[in-house]
Design a protein around this motif. Structure first.
Motif, PDB file in Angstrom:
ATOM      1  N   SER A  52       0.806  -1.224   0.000  1.00  0.00           N
ATOM      2  CA  SER A  52       0.000   0.000   0.000  1.00  0.00           C
ATOM      3  C   SER A  52       0.837   1.271   0.000  1.00  0.00           C
ATOM      4  N   ARG A  53       2.167   1.141   0.071  1.00  0.00           N
ATOM      5  CA  ARG A  53       3.006   2.331   0.029  1.00  0.00           C
ATOM      6  C   ARG A  53       2.945   2.981  -1.349  1.00  0.00           C
ATOM      7  N   PRO A  54       3.152   4.304  -1.419  1.00  0.00           N
ATOM      8  CA  PRO A  54       3.149   4.964  -2.727  1.00  0.00           C
ATOM      9  C   PRO A  54       4.195   4.336  -3.637  1.00  0.00           C
ATOM     10  N   PRO A  55       3.846   4.090  -4.913  1.00  0.00           N
ATOM     11  CA  PRO A  55       4.807   3.447  -5.819  1.00  0.00           C
ATOM     12  C   PRO A  55       6.005   4.350  -6.075  1.00  0.00           C
ATOM     13  N   GLU A  56       7.170   3.724  -6.186  1.00  0.00           N
ATOM     14  CA  GLU A  56       8.381   4.468  -6.495  1.00  0.00           C
ATOM     15  C   GLU A  56       8.513   4.619  -8.006  1.00  0.00           C
ATOM     16  N   LEU A  57       8.981   5.793  -8.407  1.00  0.00           N
ATOM     17  CA  LEU A  57       9.177   6.014  -9.836  1.00  0.00           C
ATOM     18  C   LEU A  57      10.337   5.153 -10.317  1.00  0.00           C
ATOM     19  N   PRO A  58      10.129   4.395 -11.411  1.00  0.00           N
ATOM     20  CA  PRO A  58      11.200   3.519 -11.886  1.00  0.00           C
ATOM     21  C   PRO A  58      12.373   4.323 -12.438  1.00  0.00           C
ATOM     22  N   ALA A  59      13.577   3.791 -12.226  1.00  0.00           N
ATOM     23  CA  ALA A  59      14.757   4.433 -12.804  1.00  0.00           C
ATOM     24  C   ALA A  59      14.804   4.128 -14.297  1.00  0.00           C
ATOM     25  N   GLY A  60      15.411   5.017 -15.048  1.00  0.00           N
ATOM     26  CA  GLY A  60      15.543   4.799 -16.477  1.00  0.00           C
ATOM     27  C   GLY A  60      14.381   5.387 -17.252  1.00  0.00           C
ATOM     28  N   PRO A  61      14.123   4.868 -18.455  1.00  0.00           N
ATOM     29  CA  PRO A  61      13.083   5.442 -19.327  1.00  0.00           C
ATOM     30  C   PRO A  61      11.708   5.421 -18.663  1.00  0.00           C
ATOM     31  N   SER A  62      10.914   6.427 -18.960  1.00  0.00           N
ATOM     32  CA  SER A  62       9.579   6.513 -18.355  1.00  0.00           C
ATOM     33  C   SER A  62       8.578   5.609 -19.058  1.00  0.00           C
ATOM     34  N   VAL A  63       8.914   5.145 -20.245  1.00  0.00           N
ATOM     35  CA  VAL A  63       8.037   4.230 -20.981  1.00  0.00           C
ATOM     36  C   VAL A  63       8.780   2.912 -21.166  1.00  0.00           C
ATOM     37  N   ARG A  64       8.177   1.816 -20.725  1.00  0.00           N
ATOM     38  CA  ARG A  64       8.809   0.508 -20.832  1.00  0.00           C
ATOM     39  C   ARG A  64       7.834  -0.496 -21.430  1.00  0.00           C
ATOM     40  N   LEU A  65       8.325  -1.398 -22.233  1.00  0.00           N
ATOM     41  CA  LEU A  65       7.529  -2.511 -22.742  1.00  0.00           C
ATOM     42  C   LEU A  65       7.483  -3.577 -21.655  1.00  0.00           C
ATOM     43  N   VAL A  66       6.298  -3.869 -21.151  1.00  0.00           N
ATOM     44  CA  VAL A  66       6.181  -4.819 -20.050  1.00  0.00           C
ATOM     45  C   VAL A  66       5.772  -6.209 -20.527  1.00  0.00           C
ATOM     46  N   ASP A  67       5.243  -6.312 -21.744  1.00  0.00           N
ATOM     47  CA  ASP A  67       4.832  -7.617 -22.223  1.00  0.00           C
ATOM     48  C   ASP A  67       4.586  -7.542 -23.723  1.00  0.00           C
ATOM     49  N   PHE A  68       4.698  -8.675 -24.396  1.00  0.00           N
ATOM     50  CA  PHE A  68       4.316  -8.765 -25.798  1.00  0.00           C
ATOM     51  C   PHE A  68       4.097 -10.232 -26.144  1.00  0.00           C
ATOM     52  N   ASP A  69       3.401 -10.482 -27.243  1.00  0.00           N
ATOM     53  CA  ASP A  69       3.107 -11.837 -27.686  1.00  0.00           C
ATOM     54  C   ASP A  69       4.064 -12.184 -28.823  1.00  0.00           C
ATOM     55  N   PRO A  70       5.033 -13.047 -28.599  1.00  0.00           N
ATOM     56  CA  PRO A  70       5.990 -13.359 -29.669  1.00  0.00           C
ATOM     57  C   PRO A  70       5.336 -14.062 -30.854  1.00  0.00           C
ATOM     58  N   ASP A  71       4.186 -14.686 -30.629  1.00  0.00           N
ATOM     59  CA  ASP A  71       3.477 -15.362 -31.718  1.00  0.00           C
ATOM     60  C   ASP A  71       2.396 -14.485 -32.346  1.00  0.00           C
ATOM     61  N   GLY A  72       2.285 -13.249 -31.888  1.00  0.00           N
ATOM     62  CA  GLY A  72       1.172 -12.402 -32.313  1.00  0.00           C
ATOM     63  C   GLY A  72       1.079 -12.210 -33.813  1.00  0.00           C
TER      64      GLY A  72
END
Length: 321
Positions: free
Chosen positions: A271-291
């Motif tokens: 429940s703690r406030p989320p920490e801002l991630p280091a590095g780029p502000s936009v990240r690819l978190v998932d994709f479908d390799p068979d898409g």
């Protein structure tokens, strides 16, 4: 083949509802079941068959729960002065047609009534200091938007090459559209716009049940106003929306589910406030390799005359170039 004309929307829908359950032609159904006997005074066009249609909907929708019948009538509704949040709540719905006032073509630099076009939640009245900060923040955003519009318009005009075949007025419109398009990211979610909605009774019912349970007070208020207006034009399709045992129970279920999910998220996640991630502000978190192969296979399969598994195997073997 013929189009239905000069009949109330509810009667058109009721005719089609009976059409699916009767061997008679549509004209025969109208004469036999919706027009008054010959010895009765003929009704006005706006009233033809309305009483019979209302009784049919009460039975089919209220008692039998045949939702498909509610697709057979529709209405246009104008929602004016809706915040961007309410606009998205309205448009998150089963199939309907929406026409939203475009911030690409309409500059929001004016101040009707002395204030920029943004929504102020009534709940802020209980906290004057928060209300002041809220309005100052939004005023700053709109001030920046208004100040930058002429500057960016001049910049775009300087970059856009002259075309002798383009009328000056058309070029000016194109310049303004590009400038507004670039600036609309400055507009806050409270920005007001107008939304036109055209939908079936079934779509409106689903929308209203959901809006009545929405956590946004503006959405709940909109639901009440919209229901009142729709009952002036297609009342027979909306009898269940605020019935305690139908739409009311559905709305309460949606509200309870939303609260239970939020409580579960708080319990399971930190429940703690989320920490801002280091590095780029936009990240690819998932994709479908068979898409890509899946898209190709499903595009080819309907016309192939082959099994899906075979087509999928051939698509997987294709080169990516």
């Amino acid at each position: 083949m013929f189009a239905l004309r000069n009949l109330p929307e509810a009667v058109k829908g009721a005719l089609f509802a009976r059409y699916s359950r009767s061997p008679k032609s549509l004209r025969r159904l109208l004469v036999d079941e919706f027009l008054p006997p010959d010895d009765d005074a003929p009704p006005q066009a706006a009233e033809v068959g309305s009483e019979r249609a209302g009784a049919l909907y009460e039975r089919v929708l209220g008692e039998y729960g045949d939702d498909s019948v509610a697709q057979l009538g529709a209405a246009h509704v104008a929602v004016e002065g809706a915040s961007n949040l309410l606009t998205k709540a309205l448009e998150w719905n089963r199939l309907a047609s929406y026409l939203e006032q475009s911030t690409r073509y309409v500059p929001l630099t004016d101040r009707p009534g002395g204030r920029y076009r943004y929504h102020v939640p009534p709940a802020l009245a209980a906290n004057p200091e928060l209300a002041r900060q809220y309005e100052e923040t939004l005023d700053d955003a709109f001030d920046a938007y208004s100040d930058l519009l002429p500057i960016l318009s001049a910049h775009v005009a300087a970059l856009l090459p002259e075309d002798p075949g383009t009328p000056p007025a058309a070029r000016d419109r194109a310049v303004r559209a590009r400038a507004l398009d670039a600036l609309r990211g400055l507009l806050p979610a409270a920005t007001l716009a107008n939304v036109g909605v055209f939908a079936s009774g079934q779509a409106y019912e689903a929308m209203l049940v959901r809006l009545r349970a929405h956590p946004l007070a503006e959405a709940r208020e909109c639901a009440g106003r919209m229901l009142r207006e729709l009952r002036k034009v297609i009342p027979a399709f909306l009898t269940r929306v605020d019935r305690e045992d139908r739409g009311g129970a559905h709305s309460r279920y949606l509200t309870a589910t939303e609260r239970a999910t939020a409580a579960l998220a708080e319990e399971l996640l930190d429940s703690r406030p989320p920490e801002l991630p280091a590095g780029p502000s936009v990240r690819l978190v998932d994709f479908d390799p068979d898409g890509e192969a899946r898209v190709v296979a499903h595009a080819l399969w309907p016309s192939s005359g082959r099994g899906l598994a075979e087509v999928r195997g051939r698509a997987d073997a294709l080169s990516t170039i």
